[in-house]
Design a protein around this motif. Structure first.
Motif, PDB file in Angstrom:
ATOM      1  N   PHE A 172      -3.266 -11.179   2.890  1.00  7.45           N
ATOM      2  CA  PHE A 172      -4.545 -11.865   2.955  1.00  7.45           C
ATOM      3  C   PHE A 172      -4.302 -13.359   2.794  1.00  7.45           C
ATOM      4  O   PHE A 172      -3.484 -13.776   1.967  1.00  7.45           O
ATOM      5  CB  PHE A 172      -5.468 -11.384   1.824  1.00  7.45           C
ATOM      6  N   THR A 224       0.799  -1.225   0.000  1.00  7.53           N
ATOM      7  CA  THR A 224       0.000   0.000   0.000  1.00  7.53           C
ATOM      8  C   THR A 224       0.829   1.271   0.000  1.00  7.53           C
ATOM      9  O   THR A 224       0.309   2.338  -0.305  1.00  7.53           O
ATOM     10  CB  THR A 224      -0.953   0.016   1.214  1.00  7.53           C
ATOM     11  N   GLN A 257      -2.736  -9.646  15.794  1.00  8.50           N
ATOM     12  CA  GLN A 257      -3.315  -9.955  14.489  1.00  8.50           C
ATOM     13  C   GLN A 257      -3.420 -11.452  14.186  1.00  8.50           C
ATOM     14  O   GLN A 257      -4.079 -11.840  13.234  1.00  8.50           O
ATOM     15  CB  GLN A 257      -2.499  -9.287  13.381  1.00  8.50           C
ATOM     16  N   ARG A 261      -6.664 -11.136   7.480  1.00 11.57           N
ATOM     17  CA  ARG A 261      -5.801 -10.069   6.974  1.00 11.57           C
ATOM     18  C   ARG A 261      -4.829  -9.671   8.074  1.00 11.57           C
ATOM     19  O   ARG A 261      -5.216  -9.485   9.225  1.00 11.57           O
ATOM     20  CB  ARG A 261      -6.627  -8.865   6.548  1.00 11.57           C
ATOM     21  N   ARG A 311       4.834  -0.791   3.198  1.00 12.38           N
ATOM     22  CA  ARG A 311       3.633  -1.022   4.017  1.00 12.38           C
ATOM     23  C   ARG A 311       2.785  -1.998   3.238  1.00 12.38           C
ATOM     24  O   ARG A 311       2.596  -1.840   2.028  1.00 12.38           O
ATOM     25  CB  ARG A 311       2.901   0.304   4.215  1.00 12.38           C
ATOM     26  N   TRP A 312       2.248  -3.027   3.910  1.00 12.54           N
ATOM     27  CA  TRP A 312       1.546  -4.070   3.187  1.00 12.54           C
ATOM     28  C   TRP A 312       0.373  -4.645   3.967  1.00 12.54           C
ATOM     29  O   TRP A 312       0.263  -4.463   5.180  1.00 12.54           O
ATOM     30  CB  TRP A 312       2.486  -5.203   2.796  1.00 12.54           C
ATOM     31  N   ARG A 313      -0.460  -5.349   3.217  1.00 11.21           N
ATOM     32  CA  ARG A 313      -1.533  -6.178   3.776  1.00 11.21           C
ATOM     33  C   ARG A 313      -1.317  -7.582   3.231  1.00 11.21           C
ATOM     34  O   ARG A 313      -1.016  -7.744   2.050  1.00 11.21           O
ATOM     35  CB  ARG A 313      -2.898  -5.677   3.342  1.00 11.21           C
ATOM     36  N   GLU A 367      -1.685  -6.767   8.688  1.00  7.22           N
ATOM     37  CA  GLU A 367      -1.058  -5.556   8.168  1.00  7.22           C
ATOM     38  C   GLU A 367       0.304  -5.392   8.823  1.00  7.22           C
ATOM     39  O   GLU A 367       0.469  -5.674  10.013  1.00  7.22           O
ATOM     40  CB  GLU A 367      -1.929  -4.334   8.445  1.00  7.22           C
ATOM     41  N   TRP A 396       5.315  -6.631  12.324  1.00  7.79           N
ATOM     42  CA  TRP A 396       3.863  -6.682  12.469  1.00  7.79           C
ATOM     43  C   TRP A 396       3.517  -7.309  13.809  1.00  7.79           C
ATOM     44  O   TRP A 396       4.328  -7.986  14.421  1.00  7.79           O
ATOM     45  CB  TRP A 396       3.191  -7.396  11.301  1.00  7.79           C
TER      46      TRP A 396
END
Length: 142
Positions: free
Chosen positions: A83, A67, A121, A94, A79-81, A96, A116
């Motif tokens: 899935f 992202t 998460q 998800r 910066r990432w996600r 992040e 992270w």
């Protein structure tokens, strides 16, 4: 090669990552590359490749979305996600995070360190241990 170009190429690699494209990691990374995340701390292209091969074995439908990219000197911050579906799960999860990626002067990755929150998460979603971690978090919160 400019760090910005290398970072974009590396981000694109992750966004298109599948079992077949995994071999490209050898072109993008220096032989002595280090990869570190909450579960792994490995050195060498073969070891890094094994980390991602295991990801494909452990989860269904893994996909990365980068992202944002910022660069400073020979380092990029992605910066990432992420899935994925845990095996035998019906719902997608998800995560992040951010990757700190250092490049050599040829534009190859020297180190990739993921940052992270594994507890918040991932672990808190798991039965039994998740309940315990949520209680601890509530107790420590201001």
């Amino acid at each position: 090669m400019k760090v910005e170009e290398s970072a974009r190429a590396y981000a694109q690699f992750f966004e298109q990552l599948d079992r077949d494209s995994l071999e490209r990691i050898e072109q993008l990374c220096a032989p002595e590359v280090r990869f570190k995340d909450p579960f792994n701390d490995v050195t060498g292209v073969a070891a890094v490749r094994r980390v991602f091969e295991k990801m494909f074995e452990d989860v269904d439908d893994p996909a990365f979305e980068v992202t944002d990219i910022a660069c400073s000197g020979q380092t990029a911050y992605l910066r990432w996600r992420f899935f994925f579906r845990p095996r035998k799960a019906s719902r997608q999860w998800r995560i992040e995070g951010m990757s700190e990626v250092a490049f050599d002067t040829d534009g190859r990755v020297l180190s990739h360190i993921d940052h992270w929150d594994a507890a918040g998460q991932l672990y808190e979603r798991l039965p039994i241990i998740g309940t315990l971690l949520r209680k601890i978090r509530r107790r420590l919160a201001a």
